[in-house]
Design a protein around this motif. Structure first.
Motif, short mmCIF file in Angstrom:
data_model
loop_
_atom_site.label_atom_id
_atom_site.label_comp_id
_atom_site.label_asym_id
_atom_site.label_seq_id
_atom_site.Cartn_x
_atom_site.Cartn_y
_atom_site.Cartn_z
N ARG A 166 45.22 36.17 35.87
CA ARG A 166 44.89 35.73 37.23
C ARG A 166 43.37 35.69 37.44
O ARG A 166 42.85 34.79 38.10
N ALA A 167 42.67 36.65 36.85
CA ALA A 167 41.21 36.64 36.96
C ALA A 167 40.62 35.48 36.16
O ALA A 167 39.71 34.77 36.64
N ASN A 169 42.02 32.71 35.49
CA ASN A 169 42.35 31.49 36.23
C ASN A 169 41.26 31.16 37.25
O ASN A 169 40.86 30.00 37.40
N ARG A 170 40.76 32.17 37.93
CA ARG A 170 39.69 31.95 38.91
C ARG A 170 38.39 31.57 38.20
O ARG A 170 37.64 30.70 38.67
N GLU A 171 38.10 32.21 37.09
CA GLU A 171 36.86 31.92 36.35
C GLU A 171 36.83 30.48 35.85
O GLU A 171 35.77 29.85 35.83
N LYS A 173 38.48 27.89 37.07
CA LYS A 173 38.76 26.89 38.09
C LYS A 173 37.70 25.79 38.16
O LYS A 173 38.05 24.60 38.26
N LYS A 178 43.63 25.49 34.13
CA LYS A 178 44.57 26.34 34.85
C LYS A 178 45.19 27.37 33.92
O LYS A 178 45.61 27.04 32.80
N ARG A 229 50.05 23.73 38.33
CA ARG A 229 48.87 24.55 38.62
C ARG A 229 49.22 25.88 39.29
O ARG A 229 48.44 26.44 40.07
N SER A 231 49.66 29.88 39.32
CA SER A 231 49.02 30.98 38.59
C SER A 231 50.03 31.95 37.99
O SER A 231 49.73 32.66 37.04
#
Length: 269
Positions: A166-167, A169-171, A173, A178, A229, A231
């Protein structure tokens, strides 16, 4: 002079069995853009057998992911060919049941090494080669949703995968990449034989046998959720309900209830 077309590939760990193998089959069938699928697993004979069953060329790396040095040829091939990685799928992993300290030292540390360390290592190596719009699929587990007595190390390792994914995924983005963490409940694969529950699953808790899913369905949903997309990918109504339940209810209360269901000593303390 015409430049060579960049190789479009998928990378799949744990490809010799279970959901890793099923992922290779489904990616090969569904994505014509793939020139090759790079597969990593210990059992080369299984990978050779899989090679004969899919319509896409497999580049085989017979490696033991518990020994990170064995990944050197894989990393060298990435650097040499500089492929466009469209899918990275980390499906390698194993679990053992039993109280902490009663399973062997090597099994307990091996779960952490394979489920966490090897996943991070492969992801780190592949990261520079992920194409814009690529998908990363990391196989975690519904065991990641809360602590699991008698399954403590495995559940903790999968909680790591869920949080890490999940982390990440944010990095990623900003690069339109994805990352999807796949959190299935029990899945009918060789995983349970390795776990020591027996081939017929008779020793496995009834309520878990009741919701046991087929790997084909879990993988199909994982790929679809990745394309959509999402998560986190959770297959099955009961597992989704368990996910929501574990978010809403204090874990200590859930664990007390499970202690009573499983007849654990000290449940009343």
């Amino acid at each position: 002079m015409k430049s060579e077309k960049q190789l479009q590939i998928a990378v799949v760990t744990g490809a010799s069995s279970g959901m890793g193998r099923e992922t290779v089959i489904q990616l090969a069938d569904r994505f014509a853009l793939l020139d090759e699928i790079w597969v990593l697993a210990r059992r080369e004979d299984r990978l050779r057998d899989l090679e004969r069953q899919v319509p896409v060329k497999l580049r085989i790396f017979a490696v033991d992911l518990l020994n990170l040095q064995e990944l050197d040829p894989f990393q060298e091939e990435l650097s040499r060919l500089k492929p466009n990685v469209r899918f990275l799928v980390n499906a390698a992993g194993f679990g053992k049941t039993g109280p902490v300290g009663q399973t062997s030292f090597y099994e307990e540390t091996g779960m952490v090494a394979l489920n966490c360390q090897a996943l991070c290592a492969v992801t780190h190596m592949v990261l520079p080669f992920l194409a814009k719009g690529a998908r990363v699929i990391q196989f975690a587990s519904a065991a990641a949703f809360l602590p699991q007595p008698d399954f403590a190390v495995y559940a903790a390792s999968k909680a790591f995968v869920l949080s890490y994914s999940r982390a990440l995924n944010r990095e990623l983005k900003p690069k339109n990449i994805k990352v999807t963490a796949v959190c299935p409940g029990p899945v009918k694969t060789e995983f349970f034989q390795a776990m020591g529950e027996g081939k017929d699953l008779k020793g496995y808790p009834f309520y878990k046998r009741l919701i046991m899913a087929k790997p084909e369905k879990v993988v199909k949903k994982a790929i679809e959720d990745s394309i959509l997309r999402k998560s986190v990918s959770v297959y099955g109504v009961f597992v989704k309900a368990f996910w929501l339940f574990s978010k809403a209810v204090p874990h200590e209360w859930i664990l007390s209830v499970l202690d009573r269901i499983n007849g654990r000593k000290g449940a009343e303390e």
